[in-house]
Design an enzyme around this catalytic site. Structure first.
Site, PDB file in Angstrom:
ATOM      1  N   LEU A  28       0.939  -1.125   0.046  1.00 28.12           N
ATOM      2  CA  LEU A  28       0.012   0.003   0.017  1.00 28.12           C
ATOM      3  C   LEU A  28       0.823   1.312  -0.155  1.00 28.12           C
ATOM      4  CD1 LEU A  28      -2.715  -0.973   2.897  1.00 28.12           C
ATOM      5  CD2 LEU A  28      -2.992  -0.900   0.239  1.00 28.12           C
ATOM      6  N   GLU A  30       5.202   2.813   0.740  1.00 23.48           N
ATOM      7  CA  GLU A  30       6.591   2.526   1.062  1.00 23.48           C
ATOM      8  C   GLU A  30       7.152   3.918   1.297  1.00 23.48           C
ATOM      9  OE1 GLU A  30       8.900   0.129  -1.739  1.00 23.48           O
ATOM     10  OE2 GLU A  30      10.355   0.026  -0.234  1.00 23.48           O
ATOM     11  N   GLY A  31       7.655   4.009   2.550  1.00 25.35           N
ATOM     12  CA  GLY A  31       8.482   5.387   2.859  1.00 25.35           C
ATOM     13  C   GLY A  31       9.842   4.930   3.332  1.00 25.35           C
ATOM     14  N   PHE A  33      10.987   4.762   6.016  1.00 21.19           N
ATOM     15  CA  PHE A  33      11.237   4.195   7.290  1.00 21.19           C
ATOM     16  C   PHE A  33      10.248   2.956   7.527  1.00 21.19           C
ATOM     17  CE2 PHE A  33      12.091   8.662   7.854  1.00 21.19           C
ATOM     18  CZ  PHE A  33      13.577   8.427   8.393  1.00 21.19           C
ATOM     19  N   VAL A  35       7.481  -0.115   5.134  1.00 15.93           N
ATOM     20  CA  VAL A  35       6.747  -0.653   3.833  1.00 15.93           C
ATOM     21  C   VAL A  35       5.569  -1.223   4.616  1.00 15.93           C
ATOM     22  CG1 VAL A  35       6.513  -2.226   1.881  1.00 15.93           C
ATOM     23  CG2 VAL A  35       8.735  -1.401   3.101  1.00 15.93           C
ATOM     24  N   VAL A  36       4.355  -0.665   3.831  1.00 15.36           N
ATOM     25  CA  VAL A  36       3.006  -1.046   4.453  1.00 15.36           C
ATOM     26  C   VAL A  36       2.283  -1.912   3.335  1.00 15.36           C
ATOM     27  CG1 VAL A  36       0.745   0.162   5.010  1.00 15.36           C
ATOM     28  CG2 VAL A  36       2.765   1.451   5.374  1.00 15.36           C
ATOM     29  N   ASP A 185       2.699  15.390  10.469  1.00 15.28           N
ATOM     30  CA  ASP A 185       2.800  15.231   9.393  1.00 15.28           C
ATOM     31  C   ASP A 185       1.399  15.002   8.661  1.00 15.28           C
ATOM     32  OD1 ASP A 185       3.970  14.377   6.948  1.00 15.28           O
ATOM     33  OD2 ASP A 185       4.627  12.366   7.405  1.00 15.28           O
TER      34      ASP A 185
HETATM   35  P1  ADP Z   1       4.067   5.631   5.181  1.00 17.81           P
HETATM   36  O1  ADP Z   1       3.694   6.994   4.820  1.00 17.81           O
HETATM   37  O2  ADP Z   1       5.000   5.827   6.448  1.00 17.81           O
HETATM   38  O3  ADP Z   1       4.571   5.005   4.012  1.00 17.81           O
HETATM   39  P2  ADP Z   1       1.300   5.250   6.314  1.00 17.81           P
HETATM   40  O4  ADP Z   1       1.217   4.828   7.698  1.00 17.81           O
HETATM   41  O5  ADP Z   1       1.016   6.441   5.750  1.00 17.81           O
HETATM   42  O6  ADP Z   1       2.798   4.857   6.063  1.00 17.81           O
HETATM   43  O7  ADP Z   1       0.506   4.002   5.426  1.00 17.81           O
HETATM   44  C1  ADP Z   1       1.022   4.116   4.119  1.00 17.81           C
HETATM   45  C2  ADP Z   1      -0.476   4.093   3.104  1.00 17.81           C
HETATM   46  O8  ADP Z   1      -1.077   2.673   3.448  1.00 17.81           O
HETATM   47  C3  ADP Z   1      -1.672   5.069   3.495  1.00 17.81           C
HETATM   48  O9  ADP Z   1      -1.341   6.130   2.680  1.00 17.81           O
HETATM   49  C4  ADP Z   1      -2.805   4.454   3.253  1.00 17.81           C
HETATM   50  O10 ADP Z   1      -2.925   4.362   1.859  1.00 17.81           O
HETATM   51  C5  ADP Z   1      -2.519   2.855   3.557  1.00 17.81           C
HETATM   52  N1  ADP Z   1      -2.821   2.718   4.723  1.00 17.81           N
HETATM   53  C6  ADP Z   1      -2.245   2.891   6.058  1.00 17.81           C
HETATM   54  N2  ADP Z   1      -3.011   2.418   7.116  1.00 17.81           N
HETATM   55  C7  ADP Z   1      -4.273   2.106   6.714  1.00 17.81           C
HETATM   56  C8  ADP Z   1      -5.257   1.532   7.192  1.00 17.81           C
HETATM   57  N3  ADP Z   1      -5.388   1.332   8.646  1.00 17.81           N
HETATM   58  N4  ADP Z   1      -6.224   1.162   6.406  1.00 17.81           N
HETATM   59  C9  ADP Z   1      -6.489   1.385   5.205  1.00 17.81           C
HETATM   60  N5  ADP Z   1      -5.410   1.691   4.492  1.00 17.81           N
HETATM   61  C10 ADP Z   1      -4.049   2.114   5.330  1.00 17.81           C
END
Ligand code: ADP
Ligand code: MG
Length: 370
Positions: A28, A30-31, A33, A35-36, A185
């Site tokens: 979903l 990747e930053g 710090f 990966v999601v 942020d």
């Molecule tokens: P990062 O910005 O550090 O990569 P985030 O926590 O912002 O991580 O999550 C990245 C992306 O994942 C978000 O922009 C969103 O699209 C998705 N996401 C994060 N948490 C959720 C959640 N609880 N439910 C659905 N999508 C999510």
């Protein structure tokens, strides 16, 4: 009982996850710090875990800074659960090839962030708060939204939808701030539309600061998103202790809060989001960057910016002014009280919720939402 005891008891009864309990799905995000991923529970989980529905979790594999993000999420879950995405569990995962990682698990809230919704030409009509399914929880809001549904497409209806979104954002921010947390942020990418509750929730507490206990860590190489950052972006990052470390309770924190009003950092960002919702022409990254340059040239005075651009404004911009000028310019008034150079002159989240811009729905709605 004291807080620590309650936290301990809660931990005892909370589900624990292990790596093998999860099946990873689509990436979903990747930053720098972490990966999601979207994730679901394995068919035969090794430990007792409660969430059985498929594909209904989100997993973040984070670097060492994940420790702070876990801390923030646990605190939020206890203190202001409705403000943020529903946090399930966080743990240190040692078996990864990359060395130790922190794994954070949330409930999957939905597929769209406010950013995604704002990129569509349909915005704000594509925001489905209008079908709001909260009959029991927020009767007044439901009634209000039925009314909105009956309005023809146009400024009035757009304004009502944007108003509802802003109220939800400020409500969530107020929850965080009242808990002593500054997000730092706050931007459309970090606001998820929760399909279950049909409300916007805050995500990504990776850069958040907890002022009550002095946890305030931003790695040196980490720059706050310059597109949404208030001009004082370095305030509070030099004088408070570094984490990750054991939380140190400090009697100073509330004083620091008073002196620097660090919560107003998020308010500035929220103001820019309000601006982008009102002005379709400012929704792209490049347009926002250009706006920031113009505003800086006007010494961060929104009224001066308006004077400088309104005479030669495109129809997009003119429509934004028109929207904010409805009801005697009350929207413009709120916007200008959020986007100000001096943090101390910006309205607080609580103050903004009480602003006449939201009067039409009445403050009753807010008390019902608690
Ligand atoms: P990062 O910005 O550090 O990569 P985030 O926590 O912002 O991580 O999550 C990245 C992306 O994942 C978000 O922009 C969103 O699209 C998705 N996401 C994060 N948490 C959720 C959640 N609880 N439910 C659905 N999508 C999510
Ligand atoms: Mg993010």
């Amino acid at each position: 009982f004291d807080m620590f005891f309650l936290a301990f008891v809660e931990r005892l009864f909370r589900p624990t996850f292990k790596k093998d309990d999860l099946v990873l799905g689509k990436k979903l995000g990747e930053g720098a710090f972490g990966v999601v991923y979207r994730a679901s529970l394995a068919k035969k989980p090794s430990s007792k875990v409660p969430y059985q529905k498929e594909g209904d979790l989100v997993l973040k594999k984070a670097t060492e800074y994940g420790a702070v993000e876990i801390w923030m999420n646990e605190r939020v879950r206890r203190a202001c659960a409705n403000s943020c995405a529903d946090f399930v569990h966080g743990f240190l995962e040692n078996s990864s090839k990359k060395g130790a990682e922190y794994w954070l698990i949330w409930r999957y809230e939905g597929e769209a962030t406010l950013y995604d919704l704002m990129q569509s030409k349909e915005f704000p009509y594509n925001v489905d708060i209008v079908g709001l399914d909260l009959i029991d929880r927020i009767k007044v809001e439901t009634m209000m939204l039925r009314e909105v549904q009956d309005l023809p497409r146009g400024l009035e209806r757009e304004n009502r939808i944007i108003q509802t979104i802003m109220r939800q954002l400020l409500f969530a921010l107020d929850g965080l701030h009242s808990t002593g947390i500054v997000h730092r942020d706050f931007k459309p990418q970090n606001i998820i539309f929760s399909e279950g509750s049909r409300t916007f929730k805050i995500i990504d507490l990776g850069a958040a600061a907890d002022l009550r206990v002095g946890i305030n860590y931003i790695p040196k190489e980490f720059l706050l998103d310059p597109r949404y950052a208030a001009p004082e972006q370095y305030i509070m990052s030099t004088q408070t202790p570094s984490a990750p470390s054991a939380p140190v309770a400090t009697a100073l924190s509330p004083v620091l809060w008073q002196m620097n009003l660090p919560d107003r950092f998020d308010i500035y960002s929220a103001g820019l989001i309000f601006l982008q919702m009102a002005f379709s022409g400012l929704r792209s990254d490049s347009a926002l960057i250009q706006f920031n340059r113009q505003l800086k040239r006007c010494d961060f005075d929104l009224n001066a910016w308006r004077k400088s651009i309104e005479p030669r404004a495109s129809s997009d911009l003119r429509k934004g002014f028109e929207l904010l000028d409805l009801d005697g310019g009350i929207g413009w008034e709120l916007l200008t009280s959020m986007v100000r150079y001096k943090a101390g002159q910006r309205i607080s989240a609580k103050g903004a919720l009480a602003h006449p811009y939201f009067d039409r729905e009445g403050l009753l709605v807010l008390s019902l939402m608690q």
